[in-house]
Write a protein that holds these residues in place. Structure first.
Motif, mmCIF file in Angstrom:
data_model
loop_
_atom_site.group_PDB
_atom_site.id
_atom_site.type_symbol
_atom_site.label_atom_id
_atom_site.label_comp_id
_atom_site.label_asym_id
_atom_site.label_seq_id
_atom_site.Cartn_x
_atom_site.Cartn_y
_atom_site.Cartn_z
ATOM 1 N N GLN A 77 0.835 -1.210 0.000
ATOM 2 C CA GLN A 77 0.000 0.000 0.000
ATOM 3 C C GLN A 77 0.867 1.258 0.000
ATOM 4 O OE1 GLN A 77 -2.610 0.377 3.366
ATOM 5 N NE2 GLN A 77 -3.922 1.893 2.362
ATOM 6 N N GLU A 78 1.946 1.244 0.771
ATOM 7 C CA GLU A 78 2.839 2.402 0.797
ATOM 8 C C GLU A 78 3.492 2.628 -0.564
ATOM 9 O OE1 GLU A 78 4.364 2.574 5.457
ATOM 10 O OE2 GLU A 78 5.239 1.090 4.084
ATOM 11 N N LEU A 79 3.898 1.543 -1.233
ATOM 12 C CA LEU A 79 4.485 1.668 -2.565
ATOM 13 C C LEU A 79 3.463 2.202 -3.567
ATOM 14 C CD1 LEU A 79 6.608 -1.616 -2.717
ATOM 15 C CD2 LEU A 79 7.488 0.730 -2.618
ATOM 16 N N SER A 80 2.191 1.804 -3.418
ATOM 17 C CA SER A 80 1.135 2.296 -4.313
ATOM 18 C C SER A 80 0.953 3.801 -4.149
ATOM 19 C CB SER A 80 -0.187 1.578 -4.025
ATOM 20 O OG SER A 80 -0.079 0.208 -4.309
ATOM 21 N N TRP A 81 0.996 4.273 -2.914
ATOM 22 C CA TRP A 81 0.830 5.707 -2.683
ATOM 23 C C TRP A 81 2.036 6.494 -3.180
ATOM 24 C CZ3 TRP A 81 -3.093 8.739 -1.932
ATOM 25 C CH2 TRP A 81 -4.278 8.200 -1.429
ATOM 26 N N ILE A 82 3.227 5.901 -3.112
ATOM 27 C CA ILE A 82 4.412 6.562 -3.660
ATOM 28 C C ILE A 82 4.211 6.823 -5.154
ATOM 29 C CG2 ILE A 82 6.848 6.217 -4.265
ATOM 30 C CD1 ILE A 82 7.191 4.842 -1.531
ATOM 31 N N GLY A 83 3.574 5.859 -5.847
ATOM 32 C CA GLY A 83 3.287 6.037 -7.272
ATOM 33 C C GLY A 83 2.172 7.028 -7.535
ATOM 34 N N ALA A 84 1.153 7.039 -6.665
ATOM 35 C CA ALA A 84 -0.056 7.831 -6.932
ATOM 36 C C ALA A 84 0.054 9.282 -6.502
ATOM 37 C CB ALA A 84 -1.257 7.181 -6.229
ATOM 38 N N LEU A 85 1.045 9.641 -5.704
ATOM 39 C CA LEU A 85 1.106 11.005 -5.178
ATOM 40 C C LEU A 85 1.544 12.029 -6.212
ATOM 41 C CD1 LEU A 85 2.380 10.383 -1.560
ATOM 42 C CD2 LEU A 85 0.308 11.608 -2.197
ATOM 43 N N PHE A 117 10.833 20.246 -8.694
ATOM 44 C CA PHE A 117 11.589 19.037 -9.019
ATOM 45 C C PHE A 117 12.850 18.933 -8.160
ATOM 46 C CE2 PHE A 117 9.394 19.667 -13.211
ATOM 47 C CZ PHE A 117 8.632 18.515 -13.153
ATOM 48 N N VAL A 118 13.564 20.044 -7.994
ATOM 49 C CA VAL A 118 14.801 20.041 -7.206
ATOM 50 C C VAL A 118 14.505 19.726 -5.735
ATOM 51 C CG1 VAL A 118 16.668 21.506 -6.322
ATOM 52 C CG2 VAL A 118 16.079 21.567 -8.757
ATOM 53 N N LEU A 119 13.478 20.380 -5.187
ATOM 54 C CA LEU A 119 13.131 20.153 -3.779
ATOM 55 C C LEU A 119 12.729 18.698 -3.547
ATOM 56 C CD1 LEU A 119 12.666 21.169 -0.935
ATOM 57 C CD2 LEU A 119 10.402 21.987 -1.635
ATOM 58 N N GLY A 120 11.939 18.141 -4.455
ATOM 59 C CA GLY A 120 11.533 16.747 -4.321
ATOM 60 C C GLY A 120 12.728 15.812 -4.300
ATOM 61 N N LEU A 121 13.681 16.039 -5.201
ATOM 62 C CA LEU A 121 14.860 15.170 -5.279
ATOM 63 C C LEU A 121 15.771 15.341 -4.067
ATOM 64 C CD1 LEU A 121 15.421 15.642 -9.082
ATOM 65 C CD2 LEU A 121 15.023 13.439 -7.964
ATOM 66 N N ILE A 122 15.850 16.549 -3.510
ATOM 67 C CA ILE A 122 16.615 16.757 -2.276
ATOM 68 C C ILE A 122 15.994 15.954 -1.129
ATOM 69 C CG2 ILE A 122 17.205 18.456 -0.498
ATOM 70 C CD1 ILE A 122 17.591 20.494 -2.763
ATOM 71 N N LEU A 123 14.667 15.932 -1.075
ATOM 72 C CA LEU A 123 13.984 15.123 -0.052
ATOM 73 C C LEU A 123 14.280 13.638 -0.235
ATOM 74 C CD1 LEU A 123 10.512 16.933 0.134
ATOM 75 C CD2 LEU A 123 12.299 16.910 1.888
ATOM 76 N N PHE A 124 14.363 13.178 -1.488
ATOM 77 C CA PHE A 124 14.678 11.764 -1.727
ATOM 78 C C PHE A 124 16.103 11.424 -1.281
ATOM 79 C CE2 PHE A 124 11.652 12.062 -5.593
ATOM 80 C CZ PHE A 124 10.557 11.930 -4.763
ATOM 81 N N VAL A 125 17.030 12.341 -1.539
ATOM 82 C CA VAL A 125 18.431 12.094 -1.191
ATOM 83 C C VAL A 125 18.611 12.025 0.323
ATOM 84 C CG1 VAL A 125 20.741 13.121 -1.207
ATOM 85 C CG2 VAL A 125 19.404 13.074 -3.298
ATOM 86 N N THR A 126 17.891 12.859 1.058
ATOM 87 C CA THR A 126 18.100 12.979 2.509
ATOM 88 C C THR A 126 17.123 12.148 3.329
ATOM 89 O OG1 THR A 126 16.646 14.927 2.592
ATOM 90 C CG2 THR A 126 19.003 15.317 2.234
ATOM 91 N N THR A 127 16.259 11.365 2.699
ATOM 92 C CA THR A 127 15.197 10.673 3.423
ATOM 93 C C THR A 127 15.693 9.456 4.205
ATOM 94 O OG1 THR A 127 12.985 9.732 3.219
ATOM 95 C CG2 THR A 127 14.565 9.108 1.537
ATOM 96 N N ASN A 128 14.944 9.174 5.260
ATOM 97 C CA ASN A 128 15.065 7.878 5.930
ATOM 98 C C ASN A 128 13.680 7.401 6.374
ATOM 99 O OD1 ASN A 128 14.479 9.553 8.067
ATOM 100 N ND2 ASN A 128 16.419 9.242 9.145
ATOM 101 N N SER A 129 12.643 7.998 5.750
ATOM 102 C CA SER A 129 11.268 7.634 6.094
ATOM 103 C C SER A 129 10.380 7.650 4.856
ATOM 104 C CB SER A 129 10.701 8.601 7.139
ATOM 105 O OG SER A 129 10.496 9.883 6.567
ATOM 106 N N VAL A 130 9.328 6.847 4.898
ATOM 107 C CA VAL A 130 8.361 6.819 3.800
ATOM 108 C C VAL A 130 7.631 8.158 3.707
ATOM 109 C CG1 VAL A 130 6.224 5.770 2.958
ATOM 110 C CG2 VAL A 130 8.051 4.324 3.847
ATOM 111 N N GLY A 131 7.366 8.781 4.848
ATOM 112 C CA GLY A 131 6.667 10.061 4.861
ATOM 113 C C GLY A 131 7.407 11.125 4.077
#
Length: 482
Positions: A77-85, A117-131
């Motif tokens: 379900q979490e992976l589905s929401w990652i795609g749908a957001l 786009f830049v902000l989103g990718l910065i969040l991906f680089v620094t993440t340690n949570s699904v949120g």
């Protein structure tokens, strides 16, 4: 005749000759095409956002946790929401991007998309949570929505009458190029390196497009005639005198629109606007209901069902290459045949392909022996579908949107149509699995077959050919003027 009179006649003849030369000035399309290519780097960023989950989901789902920023495996379900957001963010963004394009300009609205786009990718680089990944995907969706709203407006307004069809089809080509970009690189690099590779796209777009001109229509609407003239001279490769006729035409068109101050309700109050909305929104609705998201979702399963030994990541790369190749042909084909004919051919062929796909899955359940003997059918149908989608219903609804509306309602129309696209994309992505569970794979594909079939008479009745027409001539046609 006196020498003075002779001189007057000579000067008059010279001025008339010079005027004729200016009117016949050929100019150059090099800077126009350069501008169209650079603005479509934003479409590559859209493609990377759409294709991002394909190489990233296997990394996040890796039970060994060897190449993931998370210390756990996300649920289905979490992976589905990652795609749908991304579609969810993209359906909200147009209601901000549309008015913003009128206030600060098409160019700066497009440039601001790179921040998302830049902000989103910065969040991906620094993440340690699904949120945090959720937040990054939703913000990416805003970038997608900004581009899909403002870019058709910009392309429609900078194009000359004879290049509008060609340049309008660039968006699809660059989007699928972005998808192929992540498909081809993602499986073979680490999670973190992929984010930096994707980050290069919006950065390069912002740096290069910054030096390109704003839309002449926007400048005229703000009373900046000199800036509009400079932009038009750059885009047409002509002198100031050589662009006067077109500049006057733009000024008349914009002033007529501005005399009639518009609100969102004017999209349905005016006969011409209502026709344009029916055409544009209808084409976008049929684009989404043709089943493109489902076809891409089923790609790996179709290859598996045929007994192919290709790895899933190679299968997606092959499909990506087919998309890019077909989209690369679109400007050539559309220039020759026109948008209306290509939309009709696209709908017919997609209808056939979806029907054959449904037939294969029906036989797979009810007559496995026959299905096995025609294991080549779904791949053939898949290739036919993707090629004709990329030649017709993929790029052309956006090209139509960019040229159908007068300046005073264009931003409202772009917001409504772009949001319609992403609402349907979100719902189809989220609920297709439930549809398959309810009626089976065969009938799910046949539902899309029916939608493609309905698109044929809709296009034949409502869509008219705009090849070679100016934006004002399109408005006259919509409003029933000769």
């Amino acid at each position: 005749m006196s020498s003075t009179e002779h001189n007057y006649h000579a000067v008059g003849a010279f001025e008339a000759s010079t005027f004729r030369e200016y009117r016949m000035e050929g100019g150059s399309k090099i800077k126009l095409y350069l501008t169209a290519v650079l603005v479509n780097l934003s479409s590559i960023a859209v493609g990377t956002a759409i294709g991002w989950t394909s190489p990233v989901s296997p990394k996040l789902s890796n039970k060994l946790l060897t190449d993931t920023p998370l210390g756990f495996v996300p649920s289905v379900q979490e992976l589905s929401w990652i795609g749908a957001l991304v579609p969810l963010g993209a359906l909200i963004a147009p209601f901000i991007a549309g008015p913003l394009a009128d206030k600060i300009g098409r160019k700066w609205t497009l440039l601001s998309s790179s921040l998302f786009f830049v902000l989103g990718l910065i969040l991906f680089v620094t993440t340690n949570s699904v949120g945090q990944i959720y937040a990054g995907r939703f913000i990416q969706g805003f970038g997608v929505g900004f581009v899909m709203t403002a870019q058709p407006m910009y392309i429609g307004e900078i194009s000359s009458d004879d290049t509008r069809d060609t340049l309008g089809s660039f968006m699809q080509l660059f989007i699928v190029t972005g998808i192929l970009y992540v498909y081809a690189i993602g499986p073979y690099v680490s999670y973190h390196l992929l984010q930096y590779i994707c980050l290069a796209v919006p950065v390069v777009f912002a740096v290069t497009f910054f030096f390109m001109p704003e839309s002449p229509y926007y400048y005229i609407g703000k009373g900046k005639k000199k800036e509009a003239s400079d932009a038009l001279k750059f885009l047409r490769g002509k002198s100031g005198e050589g662009i006067q006729d077109e500049l006057t035409e733009i000024q008349v068109s914009v002033e007529e629109s501005m005399r009639n101050k518009a609100s969102p309700l004017d999209l349905v109050r005016s006969t011409g606007n209502l026709k344009a909305l029916i055409i544009s929104a209808g084409l976008i609705i049929f684009q989404q209901l043709s089943g493109i998201n489902v076809v891409l979702f089923y790609t790996q399963d179709i290859f598996k069902d045929t007994g192919s030994e290709l790895k899933p990541e190679l299968a997606t790369i092959i499909i990506g290459v087919v998309q890019v190749a077909a989209s690369g042909l679109t400007p050539i084909v559309v220039k020759k045949l026109g948008k209306r004919i290509m939309l009709l051919i696209s709908a017919m062929c997609m209808c056939l392909a979806m029907g054959l796909m449904g037939l294969y899955f029906y036989l797979k359940v009810n007559d496995p022996a026959t299905a096995k003997s025609i294991s080549w059918l779904p791949i053939a149908a898949l290739v036919i579908y993707i090629v004709l989608y990329c030649l017709g219903f993929g790029p052309l609804p956006w090209a139509v949107l960019g040229e159908m509306f007068p300046s005073n309602v264009k931003s409202y129309a772009s917001s409504v149509v772009a949001s319609t696209c992403w609402i349907l994309g979100f719902l189809i992505t989220l609920f297709f699995s439930s549809l398959v569970a309810a009626i089976g794979s065969a009938w799910s594909f046949w539902v899309f077959t029916i939608c493609c079939a309905v698109a044929i008479p809709f296009t034949f009745i409502n869509v008219f050919e705009t090849k070679g027409m100016s934006l004002q001539q399109i408005q006259d046609k919509l409003n029933g003027k000769s």
